[in-house]
Design an enzyme around this catalytic site. Structure first.
Site, short mmCIF file in Angstrom:
data_model
loop_
_atom_site.label_atom_id
_atom_site.label_comp_id
_atom_site.label_asym_id
_atom_site.label_seq_id
_atom_site.Cartn_x
_atom_site.Cartn_y
_atom_site.Cartn_z
N PRO A 2 0.83 -1.21 0.00
CA PRO A 2 0.00 0.00 0.00
C PRO A 2 0.87 1.25 0.00
CG PRO A 2 -0.80 -1.60 1.60
CD PRO A 2 0.53 -2.11 1.11
N GLU A 3 0.56 2.18 -0.89
CA GLU A 3 1.32 3.42 -1.00
C GLU A 3 0.44 4.58 -0.53
OE1 GLU A 3 3.22 3.66 -4.84
OE2 GLU A 3 3.89 1.59 -4.75
N LYS A 150 22.21 14.84 -5.40
CA LYS A 150 21.97 13.40 -5.56
C LYS A 150 22.55 12.84 -6.86
CE LYS A 150 19.44 13.11 -1.79
NZ LYS A 150 19.80 12.26 -0.65
N ARG A 259 14.04 -3.18 -6.86
CA ARG A 259 12.63 -3.10 -7.24
C ARG A 259 12.50 -3.15 -8.76
NH1 ARG A 259 9.70 -0.89 -2.99
NH2 ARG A 259 7.91 -1.86 -4.03
#
Length: 270
Positions: A2-3, A150, A259
């Site tokens: 669940p997000e 990043k 992922r």
């Protein structure tokens, strides 16, 4: 898993049955979840629920006796059911209300959590969380500045909860496809224009997913037992080797940060 849209859907679904009502008791059948269920919750007797909110993927129940914090983990779900509803396997946790209803938590993998704190500002799991993606704080100026530091893959960057909360794997794939950005693009190479498009698309996709009741792929259902319907609109996620909805090229899948990542090699050039 669940997000954010699934947790927001859960919040909206359970609130009418909890807010303003009294907790008669909390039943813990199995305390050994991702983190052990807070012992304080077993002391809840005749405690009023004042409000329900969300932070990232955490459901926060505000009460007269502090805050109950729930996390659905990988496969968890909550339902609103009558007091006499039969207990099923993997039903680990109940909040029993004075209106004939209870909130029941089911989690086969037990990766979720039910915790307690008396001070949200000092709750340790919230310390490093970034801004909410649907808030005004999350804007293109913020994201562009954050990306300068990043050297990670763009998809990993978007899924970093210290950058922005709630952009999980499913939605990150969809957002990057809609923006025409390769998931392995280095975050600090984003242009200001690309950052503006990303922020707009993140808000658009998450809002649409909330309106559709979240995404049902395997385990997630809405609190009333209905599925989320956003899965019917997924453009690339889970569509390996299927034609791209824009150009017809076969969707590819690669592993980024352990992922699965789905993208169109034509529309999302590196």
């Amino acid at each position: 898993m669940p997000e954010l849209p699934e947790v927001e859907t859960t919040l909206k679904g359970v609130s009418p049955y909890l807010k303003g009502f009294i907790i008669e008791k909390i039943v813990v059948r199995n305390p050994k979840l991702r983190w052990e269920v807070s012992k304080e919750l077993s002391t809840f007797k005749h405690v009023k629920i004042l409000n329900l909110t969300r932070r990232a993927k955490y459901l926060i129940i505000h009460t007269e006796q502090g805050y109950i914090i729930g996390h659905l983990g990988m496969s968890g779900s909550v339902r609103i059911v009558p007091h006499d509803n039969p207990v099923n396997k993997h039903d680990h946790f109940d909040i029993v209300m004075n209106n004939g209803k209870l909130l029941r938590y089911n989690d086969a993998r037990r990766f979720g959590a039910w915790l307690w704190t008396n001070n949200l500002s000092e709750f340790h799991l919230f310390f490093k969380l970034g801004p909410e993606p649907l808030s005004e704080t999350f804007n293109s100026t913020y994201l562009f500045k954050k990306s300068r530091q990043k050297s990670t893959a763009l998809k990993t960057f978007l899924m970093d909860n210290s950058v922005v909360v709630g952009v999980g794997n499913i939605y990150a794939n969809e957002i990057l496809f809609l923006c025409g950005l390769h998931p392995q693009k280095i975050a600090k190479t984003l242009t200001k224009k690309q950052t503006e498009q990303l922020v707009f698309t993140i808000k658009q996709v998450l809002n649409e997913a909330i309106e559709q009741g979240g995404t049902t792929l395997k385990d997630f259902l809405q609190p009333d037992g209905r599925p989320g319907y956003f899965a019917q609109k997924l453009l690339v996620y889970g569509n390996k080797d299927k034609p791209c909805p824009r150009c017809g090229t076969k969707i590819k899948s690669i592993i980024i940060g352990q992922r699965n990542s789905f993208f169109c090699p034509q529309c999302q050039k590196k």
